[in-house]
Design a protein around this motif. Structure first.
Motif, mmCIF file in Angstrom:
data_model
loop_
_atom_site.group_PDB
_atom_site.id
_atom_site.type_symbol
_atom_site.label_atom_id
_atom_site.label_comp_id
_atom_site.label_asym_id
_atom_site.label_seq_id
_atom_site.Cartn_x
_atom_site.Cartn_y
_atom_site.Cartn_z
ATOM 1 N N ARG A 227 7.725 -15.750 -7.910
ATOM 2 C CA ARG A 227 8.426 -16.926 -7.429
ATOM 3 C C ARG A 227 8.744 -17.871 -8.585
ATOM 4 O O ARG A 227 7.971 -17.992 -9.531
ATOM 5 N N SER A 228 9.881 -18.576 -8.451
ATOM 6 C CA SER A 228 10.279 -19.494 -9.513
ATOM 7 C C SER A 228 9.356 -20.701 -9.603
ATOM 8 O O SER A 228 9.245 -21.318 -10.669
ATOM 9 N N ASP A 229 8.678 -21.050 -8.501
ATOM 10 C CA ASP A 229 7.794 -22.212 -8.536
ATOM 11 C C ASP A 229 6.385 -21.860 -9.027
ATOM 12 O O ASP A 229 5.520 -22.733 -9.111
ATOM 13 N N GLY A 230 6.139 -20.589 -9.340
ATOM 14 C CA GLY A 230 4.858 -20.188 -9.885
ATOM 15 C C GLY A 230 3.767 -19.989 -8.868
ATOM 16 O O GLY A 230 2.659 -19.545 -9.221
ATOM 17 N N ARG A 231 4.035 -20.269 -7.605
ATOM 18 C CA ARG A 231 2.999 -20.080 -6.585
ATOM 19 C C ARG A 231 2.893 -18.606 -6.194
ATOM 20 O O ARG A 231 3.898 -17.888 -6.142
ATOM 21 N N LEU A 232 1.680 -18.175 -5.898
ATOM 22 C CA LEU A 232 1.456 -16.789 -5.494
ATOM 23 C C LEU A 232 1.731 -16.630 -4.005
ATOM 24 O O LEU A 232 1.200 -17.386 -3.181
ATOM 25 N N PRO A 233 2.558 -15.652 -3.631
ATOM 26 C CA PRO A 233 2.763 -15.401 -2.207
ATOM 27 C C PRO A 233 1.543 -14.717 -1.582
ATOM 28 O O PRO A 233 0.891 -13.881 -2.220
ATOM 29 N N VAL A 234 1.250 -15.088 -0.357
ATOM 30 C CA VAL A 234 0.148 -14.492 0.394
ATOM 31 C C VAL A 234 0.703 -13.865 1.661
ATOM 32 O O VAL A 234 1.498 -14.486 2.380
ATOM 33 N N ILE A 235 0.308 -12.637 1.920
ATOM 34 C CA ILE A 235 0.656 -11.952 3.161
ATOM 35 C C ILE A 235 -0.629 -11.744 3.940
ATOM 36 O O ILE A 235 -1.631 -11.239 3.405
ATOM 37 N N ILE A 236 -0.624 -12.158 5.203
ATOM 38 C CA ILE A 236 -1.774 -11.931 6.081
ATOM 39 C C ILE A 236 -1.439 -10.765 6.997
ATOM 40 O O ILE A 236 -0.408 -10.782 7.682
ATOM 41 N N LEU A 237 -2.299 -9.760 7.000
ATOM 42 C CA LEU A 237 -2.151 -8.604 7.884
ATOM 43 C C LEU A 237 -3.236 -8.693 8.949
ATOM 44 O O LEU A 237 -4.430 -8.586 8.645
ATOM 45 N N GLY A 238 -2.835 -8.923 10.192
ATOM 46 C CA GLY A 238 -3.794 -9.107 11.277
ATOM 47 C C GLY A 238 -3.578 -8.118 12.398
ATOM 48 O O GLY A 238 -2.674 -7.285 12.371
ATOM 49 N N GLY A 239 -4.397 -8.255 13.408
ATOM 50 C CA GLY A 239 -4.330 -7.376 14.564
ATOM 51 C C GLY A 239 -5.711 -7.162 15.136
ATOM 52 O O GLY A 239 -6.718 -7.249 14.424
ATOM 53 N N PHE A 240 -5.786 -6.871 16.419
ATOM 54 C CA PHE A 240 -7.068 -6.723 17.098
ATOM 55 C C PHE A 240 -7.801 -5.479 16.590
ATOM 56 O O PHE A 240 -7.233 -4.627 15.913
ATOM 57 N N LEU A 241 -9.063 -5.418 16.894
ATOM 58 C CA LEU A 241 -9.903 -4.289 16.474
ATOM 59 C C LEU A 241 -9.254 -2.959 16.840
ATOM 60 O O LEU A 241 -8.873 -2.733 17.994
ATOM 61 N N GLY A 242 -9.125 -2.085 15.856
ATOM 62 C CA GLY A 242 -8.597 -0.749 16.106
ATOM 63 C C GLY A 242 -7.089 -0.651 16.172
ATOM 64 O O GLY A 242 -6.552 0.399 16.546
ATOM 65 N N ALA A 243 -6.372 -1.707 15.786
ATOM 66 C CA ALA A 243 -4.906 -1.660 15.866
ATOM 67 C C ALA A 243 -4.301 -0.716 14.835
ATOM 68 O O ALA A 243 -3.139 -0.326 14.961
ATOM 69 N N GLY A 244 -5.062 -0.342 13.809
ATOM 70 C CA GLY A 244 -4.553 0.578 12.796
ATOM 71 C C GLY A 244 -4.064 -0.105 11.541
ATOM 72 O O GLY A 244 -3.175 0.403 10.846
ATOM 73 N N LYS A 245 -4.672 -1.245 11.211
ATOM 74 C CA LYS A 245 -4.222 -2.011 10.035
ATOM 75 C C LYS A 245 -4.371 -1.213 8.743
ATOM 76 O O LYS A 245 -3.453 -1.156 7.924
ATOM 77 N N SER A 246 -5.543 -0.602 8.537
ATOM 78 C CA SER A 246 -5.769 0.139 7.294
ATOM 79 C C SER A 246 -4.881 1.379 7.211
ATOM 80 O O SER A 246 -4.389 1.728 6.130
ATOM 81 N N THR A 247 -4.680 2.041 8.332
ATOM 82 C CA THR A 247 -3.798 3.215 8.351
ATOM 83 C C THR A 247 -2.371 2.811 7.996
ATOM 84 O O THR A 247 -1.695 3.471 7.191
ATOM 85 N N TRP A 248 -1.892 1.727 8.599
ATOM 86 C CA TRP A 248 -0.540 1.237 8.303
ATOM 87 C C TRP A 248 -0.428 0.832 6.836
ATOM 88 O O TRP A 248 0.536 1.211 6.157
ATOM 89 N N LEU A 249 -1.425 0.117 6.345
ATOM 90 C CA LEU A 249 -1.370 -0.367 4.970
ATOM 91 C C LEU A 249 -1.460 0.779 3.978
ATOM 92 O O LEU A 249 -0.786 0.757 2.927
ATOM 93 N N ARG A 250 -2.252 1.787 4.266
ATOM 94 C CA ARG A 250 -2.346 2.940 3.368
ATOM 95 C C ARG A 250 -0.978 3.583 3.161
ATOM 96 O O ARG A 250 -0.622 3.941 2.024
ATOM 97 N N HIS A 251 -0.221 3.712 4.228
ATOM 98 C CA HIS A 251 1.107 4.325 4.080
ATOM 99 C C HIS A 251 2.029 3.425 3.262
ATOM 100 O O HIS A 251 2.815 3.931 2.442
ATOM 101 N N GLN A 252 1.955 2.120 3.469
ATOM 102 C CA GLN A 252 2.804 1.210 2.695
ATOM 103 C C GLN A 252 2.487 1.316 1.200
ATOM 104 O O GLN A 252 3.393 1.323 0.355
ATOM 105 N N LEU A 253 1.206 1.404 0.872
ATOM 106 C CA LEU A 253 0.821 1.555 -0.529
ATOM 107 C C LEU A 253 1.332 2.877 -1.095
ATOM 108 O O LEU A 253 1.780 2.944 -2.241
ATOM 109 N N HIS A 254 1.247 3.929 -0.283
ATOM 110 C CA HIS A 254 1.746 5.243 -0.712
ATOM 111 C C HIS A 254 3.244 5.182 -0.995
ATOM 112 O O HIS A 254 3.744 5.852 -1.914
ATOM 113 N N GLU A 255 3.968 4.375 -0.234
ATOM 114 C CA GLU A 255 5.411 4.236 -0.412
ATOM 115 C C GLU A 255 5.774 3.277 -1.549
ATOM 116 O O GLU A 255 6.960 3.065 -1.836
ATOM 117 N N GLY A 256 4.769 2.652 -2.163
ATOM 118 C CA GLY A 256 5.034 1.739 -3.267
ATOM 119 C C GLY A 256 5.222 0.296 -2.867
ATOM 120 O O GLY A 256 5.555 -0.553 -3.704
#
Length: 321
Positions: free
Chosen positions: A6-35
Motif C-alpha cells: 500500500r502507498s500509505d505503508g499500512r499492512l493489509p489484514v485479511i480475516i478468515l472466519g467461519g463456524f467450526l468445521g467450515a473448512g477454513k484450513s482446507t480452503w486456505l491450503r488450496h489458495q496457498l497452492h495457487e499462489g
C-alpha cells in the motif's frame, strides 16, 4: 483483493472466519497452492491448547500459531501483541518482505469483535488496515447453525465475502435456501462457492423458495474444547470404534473433533464435523515438512457442549484397554 504494498505503508489484514468445521484450513491450503496470499504472514488461531489446523498450511511463507484461546476473547491480548510485533518487524528487518497478514480464526471467533479491537488499538489502527473479512459457511451444516447458533449469524453479518463450502454433498434445495438466507442476512456481502478450495458455481435459484425463518435465540451452553490423551501406541481400531460410538451417542453436542494419532499407516490427521468424519490424511513423519509447531501425537481435541473431561477420559480408558 489487494495483495500489493500500500502507498500509505499500512499492512493489509485479511480475516478468515467461519463456524467450526467450515473448512477454513482446507480452503486456505488450496489458495496457498495457487499462489494466493504470497508474502503474507499467516496467523492461525485455535481455541484449544493443542494446535492442529496449521498442519495443512505448509505452503505458507511464514506462519505463527496462537493456541489456547479464541482470538476474539480469551486470546485477544495475545493476538494484539502478535500483530504489534509483526508491525515492528515490517518496519525493521522484515521491511518490504511482509505483504500483509492473514488471520485464520478459530471456529468460535466473531470476526467483528476482532476488527473492532484492531480499530480501537492506538498502535494497530495506524499501522494496519482491515482489507477484507472472508467467512466460510458449511453447506452441509449451515442451516442448522443459522437456526441454532447466534455466533454463526454474527460471523456471517461481519463478512465482506461469504463462501459456501462442501456444496457438492448438500441437497440442492437446502443449499439454494441457505444461499438465499445468506443474501438476506448480509445483502452487502459477495457470495461464492468452493469445493476443496476450488471455486465452483453457486446453486441455481429455486423459484418461489423462501429464506430460512430465523427465530430469536436465547442463551445457550458455551462451546468449549476438551483435550483427550489417547496414547501414542497405535490402537487405531479401538480408537476409531470408540469415536464412532461417541459420535452416535453425542453427535448433536460434539461440533468438532481433530487430532493426530499414530496408526500402522503412519501419522493420521483425524477430523470430524458433527457426525461427518472426514477421510483421515496421512502426515509426513518429518516435522520439518509441516507448518508451525510439530503435532502432538496421541492427543485429540473434542469441541462441543456439555461434556465432562473426566468422564470422557474414563470412557476411553475402559474401552481402549
Amino acid at each position: 483483493m489487494a495483495e500489493a504494498t500500500r502507498s500509505d505503508g499500512r499492512l493489509p489484514v485479511i480475516i478468515l472466519g467461519g463456524f467450526l468445521g467450515a473448512g477454513k484450513s482446507t480452503w486456505l491450503r488450496h489458495q496457498l497452492h495457487e499462489g494466493r496470499f504470497a508474502g503474507y504472514h499467516l496467523l492461525v488461531n485455535e481455541a484449544a491448547e493443542t494446535p492442529v489446523d496449521n498442519l495443512l498450511l505448509s505452503g505458507a511463507r511464514k506462519i505463527s500459531v496462537l493456541a489456547g484461546g479464541c482470538a476474539c476473547c480469551a486470546g485477544l491480548p495475545d493476538l494484539l501483541a502478535t500483530l504489534r510485533a509483526l508491525c515492528d518487524a515490517a518496519s525493521g528487518k522484515e521491511a518490504g518482505r511482509i505483504a500483509g497478514i492473514l488471520l485464520e480464526t478459530s471456529g468460535l471467533a466473531d470476526p467483528g469483535r476482532i476488527a473492532a479491537a484492531m480499530a480501537e488499538d492506538p498502535v494497530l489502527s495506524r499501522r494496519l488496515v482491515l482489507d477484507q473479512t472472508l467467512v466460510l459457511v458449511d453447506s452441509l451444516h449451515g442451516v442448522q447453525q443459522l437456526t441454532a447458533e447466534d455466533l454463526a449469524r454474527a460471523q456471517i453479518e461481519a463478512a465482506d465475502e461469504l463462501i459456501l463450502t462442501k456444496p457438492a454433498a448438500a441437497d440442492p434445495v437446502t443449499l439454494a435456501r441457505l444461499a438465499l438466507s445468506l443474501s438476506v442476512l448480509n445483502p452487502g456481502a459477495m457470495l461464492s462457492a468452493a469445493e476443496q478450495g476450488v471455486a465452483v458455481p453457486l446453486p441455481e435459484p429455486v423459484p418461489g423458495l423462501a429464506p430460512l425463518d430465523l427465530p430469536a435465540l436465547g442463551r445457550s451452553e458455551p462451546i468449549l474444547p476438551y483435550r483427550l490423551d489417547v496414547g501414542r501406541d497405535g490402537g487405531w481400531v479401538a480408537l476409531s470404534t470408540w469415536l464412532s460410538a461417541l459420535l452416535h451417542a453425542r453427535g448433536d453436542d460434539i461440533v468438532r473433533i481433530k487430532g493426530v494419532v499414530r496408526t500402522p499407516a503412519g501419522r493420521l490427521l483425524l477430523q470430524s464435523v458433527r457426525r461427518v468424519v472426514q477421510s483421515p490424511e496421512i502426515l509426513p513423519d518429518d516435522d520439518e515438512a509441516l507448518a508451525g509447531p510439530a503435532p502432538e501425537e496421541g492427543v485429540i481435541v473434542l469441541i462441543g457442549r456439555g461434556m465432562d473431561a473426566e468422564r470422557l477420559a474414563l470412557s476411553w480408558r475402559r474401552f481402549g484397554t
